[in-house]
Design an enzyme around this catalytic site. Structure first.
Site, PDB file in Angstrom:
ATOM      1  CG  HIS A 141      -0.390   0.294   2.511  1.00 46.39           C
ATOM      2  ND1 HIS A 141      -0.069  -0.685   3.425  1.00 46.39           N
ATOM      3  CD2 HIS A 141      -0.066   1.467   3.107  1.00 46.39           C
ATOM      4  CE1 HIS A 141       0.423  -0.130   4.519  1.00 46.39           C
ATOM      5  NE2 HIS A 141       0.443   1.177   4.357  1.00 46.39           N
ATOM      6  CG  ASP A 171       0.061  -4.084   2.840  1.00 47.75           C
ATOM      7  OD1 ASP A 171       0.233  -3.572   1.720  1.00 47.75           O
ATOM      8  OD2 ASP A 171      -0.033  -3.405   3.875  1.00 47.75           O
ATOM      9  CB  SER A 249       3.180   1.680   6.129  1.00 46.10           C
ATOM     10  OG  SER A 249       2.017   1.880   6.888  1.00 46.10           O
TER      11      SER A 249
END
Length: 410
Positions: A141, A171, A249
């Site tokens: 993402h 992911d 992230s």
């Protein structure tokens, strides 16, 4: 004469301090006593000072340790401060110094269409170097939909990156930069032990654009299923209370030795200090395929159905209390090739149609299948496309087995 008088006063003060404990720390007391030079001996006998009686502390009343004052602390040397670091601090400092050069700052840029036309947008995240060929692991993402990707290294080198492979289901993504090998310090991915709740967890990343930020905490839980916004589930996720924020992230989650244990991925909305990381075991399984083929083939049984529980089984007279009751099989999928069958009749529970008559799967190799989620977890974490498996199931009240070669999900 004044000198002798002063020395006597200092000596008496030291004796009082030693006797009644005025609260000065040992270091200061030793300095004071060492500054007192005993007077030269004379022929005159000197009466020894009277000492207060020694009192043995009661076991029920522990001695109070007096804290040093501000003036005492000001006299502590840098060497003493260094020695005073506790082991946890030293480990955390060492991890940051060791791993920071492996962490990168990722900026993704894209052109977005809006009501008034196209406009540029930008996002940022983290990643970490895994080899000296320039491969970098991050979250899918972080770079999804990007028209261009820019990577900043710890030494401020900036380079464009290209996408090598992505796996939206877990992911994960791999990107690559073309820079000199001596600028690339891979993270340590050698950890192969068992993680434990309570174990130290250290995150390094770029939350809110604050580059190379370290946060620490512990592993709060293991084996969590993480439901993503796209409907996919990441299995065996690590839960941690190390602060993870937007921008973290794709960054590494590390143990106290600086070894990678996970990839920081998500936080619990509306909660404090509940973050999640994709485990190293998943990274080791997925990333090599992304580098080699640009994608990871996920195994599938090619069957959809109901999770069976005791009340459901009793209501419809099924031969097992738990399992997966097949409703339909995919054309040319693993289940169809193995000869498994879907529903053959329809009944109603109130106004809700229930499809019965299909095979009831209860085992896959040595794994008990008690729900649809268990089947997906076993397929994803324990098996690969091309594996030959034994499927245990019920048909017409009889338990049967069949073999099949796992095919990729469509």
């Amino acid at each position: 004469m004044r000198t002798k008088t002063a020395l006597r006063w200092l000596a008496m003060l030291a004796v009082v301090i030693a006797a009644v404990g005025c609260g000065l720390p040992d270091l200061v007391e030793r300095q004071l006593l060492s500054s007192v030079t005993p007077p030269p001996a004379t022929a005159t006998a000197v009466q020894a000072p009277t000492r207060l009686p020694t009192v043995t502390p009661s076991p029920s009343r522990p001695q109070v340790q007096v804290k040093p004052t501000v003036s005492d602390l000001a006299q502590v040397t840098d060497q003493q401060v260094e020695q005073a670091y506790d082991e946890a601090e030293r480990l955390t400092i060492a991890v940051y110094e060791q791993v920071s050069p492996s962490v990168v700052y990722i900026t993704s840029r894209m052109v977005t269409m809006g009501y008034f036309g196209a406009y540029p947008s930008e996002g940022s995240g983290s990643g970490f170097i895994i080899d000296q060929q320039g491969h970098i692991v991050t979250n899918n993402h972080v770079i999804e939909g990007a028209d261009s990707i820019e990577v900043q290294l710890f030494d401020s080198t900036v380079a464009s990156a290209e996408v090598v492979g992505v796996d939206p289901q877990n992911d994960l993504a791999v990107i690559k930069v073309d820079v000199l090998a001596d600028k690339l310090q891979p993270v340590d991915m050698s950890f192969d032990g068992d993680l434990r709740v309570g174990q130290r967890a250290i995150a390094i990343g770029n939350p809110f654009g604050l580059s190379w930020t370290l946060t620490s905490g512990v592993i709060s839980s293991l084996g969590r299923p993480l439901q993503e916004s796209n409907g996919e589930t990441i299995f065996n996720v690590i839960q941690t209370d190390a602060a993870i924020n937007p921008g973290n992230s794709g960054g590494p989650l590390l143990n106290s030795r600086g070894q990678l244990i996970g990839v920081n991925t998500a936080i619990q909305t509306g909660a404090d200090n509940i973050g999640f990381a994709v485990p190293l075991s998943t990274v080791k399984r997925i990333v090599p395929a992304l580098i080699e083929n640009g994608r990871y083939p996920h195994p599938s049984l090619g069957a959809a159905g109901y999770t069976v529980f005791p009340e459901f089984a009793a209501r419809f007279d099924l031969p097992a209390e738990r399992g997966l009751l097949i409703v339909r099989v995919s054309a040319n999928g693993t289940a169809e090739r193995a000869g498994l069958r879907g529903a053959s009749r329809e009944v109603y529970l109130g106004r809700t149609p229930i499809y019965l008559g299909g095979d009831l799967i209860v085992g896959l190799d040595d794994f008990e299948i008690d729900s649809n989620e268990t089947l997906l977890r076993v397929l994803e974490t324990e098996m690969q496309v091309g594996d030959q498996v034994t499927i245990t199931f019920y048909r017409d009240g009889r338990q049967l087995q069949t073999s099949a070669v796992l095919r990729e999900q469509s």
